[in-house]
Design a protein around this motif. Sequence first.
Motif, PDB file in Angstrom:
ATOM      1  N   GLU A  16      22.840  17.761  23.560  1.00  0.00           N
ATOM      2  CA  GLU A  16      21.517  17.982  24.066  1.00  0.00           C
ATOM      3  C   GLU A  16      21.788  19.829  24.496  1.00  0.00           C
ATOM      4  O   GLU A  16      21.490  20.979  24.496  1.00  0.00           O
ATOM      5  CB  GLU A  16      21.728  17.180  25.597  1.00  0.00           C
ATOM      6  N   LYS A  49      22.636  22.207  22.233  1.00  0.00           N
ATOM      7  CA  LYS A  49      20.986  22.976  21.668  1.00  0.00           C
ATOM      8  C   LYS A  49      20.688  23.688  22.756  1.00  0.00           C
ATOM      9  O   LYS A  49      19.740  24.745  22.642  1.00  0.00           O
ATOM     10  CB  LYS A  49      20.754  21.575  21.396  1.00  0.00           C
ATOM     11  N   ARG A  50      20.518  23.520  24.058  1.00  0.00           N
ATOM     12  CA  ARG A  50      20.077  24.722  24.543  1.00  0.00           C
ATOM     13  C   ARG A  50      20.708  25.991  24.985  1.00  0.00           C
ATOM     14  O   ARG A  50      20.411  26.940  25.402  1.00  0.00           O
ATOM     15  CB  ARG A  50      20.137  23.615  26.669  1.00  0.00           C
ATOM     16  N   THR A  86      14.825  21.324  35.192  1.00  0.00           N
ATOM     17  CA  THR A  86      15.489  21.776  34.510  1.00  0.00           C
ATOM     18  C   THR A  86      15.490  23.410  33.629  1.00  0.00           C
ATOM     19  O   THR A  86      14.358  23.950  33.501  1.00  0.00           O
ATOM     20  CB  THR A  86      15.026  20.692  32.585  1.00  0.00           C
ATOM     21  N   VAL A 129      17.016  26.802  31.377  1.00  0.00           N
ATOM     22  CA  VAL A 129      18.135  27.711  30.501  1.00  0.00           C
ATOM     23  C   VAL A 129      17.877  29.339  30.875  1.00  0.00           C
ATOM     24  O   VAL A 129      16.325  29.699  30.962  1.00  0.00           O
ATOM     25  CB  VAL A 129      17.911  27.418  29.215  1.00  0.00           C
ATOM     26  N   PHE A 182      22.629  26.583  31.634  1.00  0.00           N
ATOM     27  CA  PHE A 182      21.773  25.233  31.622  1.00  0.00           C
ATOM     28  C   PHE A 182      22.257  24.151  32.818  1.00  0.00           C
ATOM     29  O   PHE A 182      23.160  24.349  33.166  1.00  0.00           O
ATOM     30  CB  PHE A 182      22.099  24.236  30.179  1.00  0.00           C
TER      31      PHE A 182
END
Length: 239
Positions: free
Chosen positions: A114, A117-118, A209, A211, A221
């Motif tokens: 995760e 990916k971010r 959350t 980015v 992130f």
Amino acid sequence: MRLNENSPIPLYYQLENIIREKIERGEYKSGDKIPSERQFSEEINLSRMTIRKAISNLVQEGILERRRGQGTFVSEKKLDTFPGLIGFNEHIEMKGMKPSSKVLEHKIFLATYEIAKRLGIEEGDRVILTARLRLADNEPIGYEKSYVPYHICPELLDIDLSKGSIYKTLSKAGYKPTIANQEVEAILSDEEMAELLGGSVDQPILRNTRVTYSSTTPVEFSLNFYRGDNYSIHTTLSI
């Protein structure tokens, strides 16, 4: 405390204004318990129904808050938005409060699927994990976990982030944060969050959350948890 019964201004509204003025002058401070309906009634010889209406209006505005079994209190200070790309310290100072941070973790961490990916990196790549408890006027208001790709800013490991800024360090490394995508949702506090932020289990928590990018490059992130009683979200809508 006096009301003018001959005034065209309703008595409940006069009482509202008196309470507002006492808060503005600091006679009733943030977190203070105000007199009960009975105490107000004895002091100003006003019906409890009228007093209840005045207090209810102030509760609806967020100026006062009722606590079950305890009474009515002046609402605690709320921060009207989340820290932006200027960073937490600058954000809190702009609100007239003193910021501080307690670093709980600061280390190399291998990116999970995760996180990778971010950040647009490979799973297992090195990132710098920083977990901090955020305080305003020495009161904990937030818990933040930040992941920064190691290769873009290895010097971040050498910064004392109880005082320093991740965003300022990224900027010095040539990766000035310019834009961020974030998602905010309400969750319930668990035992860990209750211990970190105070309050109780199942108290509302706002999870942000995010980015953050420098131009088109993901540079951070983060998972940010803020006490629901410390933050409100303001938006501007237009057609």
